[in-house]
Write an enzyme that holds these catalytic residues in place. Sequence first.
Site, PDB file in Angstrom:
ATOM      1  N   HIS A 177       0.829  -1.210   0.000  1.00 18.54           N
ATOM      2  CA  HIS A 177       0.000   0.000   0.000  1.00 18.54           C
ATOM      3  C   HIS A 177       0.864   1.260   0.000  1.00 18.54           C
ATOM      4  O   HIS A 177       2.070   1.231   0.295  1.00 18.54           O
ATOM      5  CB  HIS A 177      -0.919   0.019   1.226  1.00 18.54           C
ATOM      6  CG  HIS A 177      -0.160   0.054   2.521  1.00 18.54           C
ATOM      7  ND1 HIS A 177       0.411   1.198   3.031  1.00 18.54           N
ATOM      8  CD2 HIS A 177       0.134  -0.937   3.409  1.00 18.54           C
ATOM      9  CE1 HIS A 177       1.015   0.933   4.169  1.00 18.54           C
ATOM     10  NE2 HIS A 177       0.868  -0.369   4.419  1.00 18.54           N
ATOM     11  N   GLU A 251      -2.465  -7.025   8.032  1.00 18.76           N
ATOM     12  CA  GLU A 251      -1.121  -6.874   8.582  1.00 18.76           C
ATOM     13  C   GLU A 251      -1.018  -7.530   9.959  1.00 18.76           C
ATOM     14  O   GLU A 251      -2.019  -7.845  10.616  1.00 18.76           O
ATOM     15  CB  GLU A 251      -0.765  -5.390   8.659  1.00 18.76           C
ATOM     16  CG  GLU A 251       0.605  -5.054   9.231  1.00 18.76           C
ATOM     17  CD  GLU A 251       1.786  -5.659   8.468  1.00 18.76           C
ATOM     18  OE1 GLU A 251       1.941  -6.893   8.545  1.00 18.76           O
ATOM     19  OE2 GLU A 251       2.540  -4.903   7.833  1.00 18.76           O
TER      20      GLU A 251
END
Length: 373
Positions: A177, A251
Amino acid sequence: MTRVVAEADGGSRGNPGPAGYGAVVFSADRSEVLAERRSALGIATNNVAEYKGLIAALTAAADIGAREVDVRMDSKLVVEQMSGRWKVKHLDMIPLQREAAELARRFDSVTYEWIPRAKNSHADALANEAMDAAAEGIDLEPKPDPVASASASTTQTASPGWTGAMGEPTRLLLLRHGQTPMSVDRRYSGRGNPDLTELGRRQADSAATALGSRTDIDAIVASPLARAQQTAAATARALGLPVTTVDGLIETDFGDWEGLTFAEATARYPEQHQAWMGDTSVVPPNGESFDTVRTRIEATRDQLITEYAGKTVLVVTHVTPIKLLLQLALDVGPSLLYRLHLDLASLSIAEFYPDGGASVRLVNDTAHLARLA
């Protein structure tokens, strides 16, 4: 035979009319003919014949075991569409372009170059031979390939050299990202859910521009967290594909270290943080260990290669999941987690084969971000 030049042509006498194609594969320096293909097609258009010629050229290159192909054609339409610069709009072209793109994915690299017709004379002559024979009602005998018989055993594998992996791989394009406020200060950012910064949005758009020119991406999946979803959305808009959320791509949970800098975590939790830096089984306070994350990512990898077998999937996620997917592909130890650097909005590529083999083709590519520097 690693690198080859493939030239293809197709024609139609009437457009549509009696059509045929020709394809030739040369050695990289064009000093040797390695394979030839020609065939009549019945009634078809020039564009269909040209795509059929490209498909024959790529198939011939695969048959002799080539891994890198430089395609040269005098069809501007086919070259631009296969390069991703022009959209494929005609209904007859869509399945042919997809078939050609599927063949291209079997190689390490394929480039496309337009050349004048005068420089495509060998393939043009083969195409005309096919059309002439069809007009006279003659069945052409196949041209023997000097390399194909010796390399016949390579036709069933799409693996890069030296791995020995068999079958059609599932290719994962691993996109990290873009920037968030947490990454600006290099703070632990796990299950927190910050949005992209303005720079992060521009990074996502730059990645989307690069990826949007590809013709081989079949699906987009992303972590449920906002920063990954926003990064994925940019490429989804460019490709016209939906984003599928995969919870397993989330994550690491850094627990009480969430939002802390490296120095702050070291100061507040000196012994535990030091141990965590060298042992993947150590759990941050109220968080999860890298070993736990690896188990989750391994299951997610298996899910993806089952659901998207043989496809190319853009996977938009975070630094730890990407490192772990690369670790799984390389079959290496945990030191990779601590030694591998991955930039924001960087692209890596891993392939997983149905026989259990794998390969890594790219790590931490940031060329698409050059204009933001």
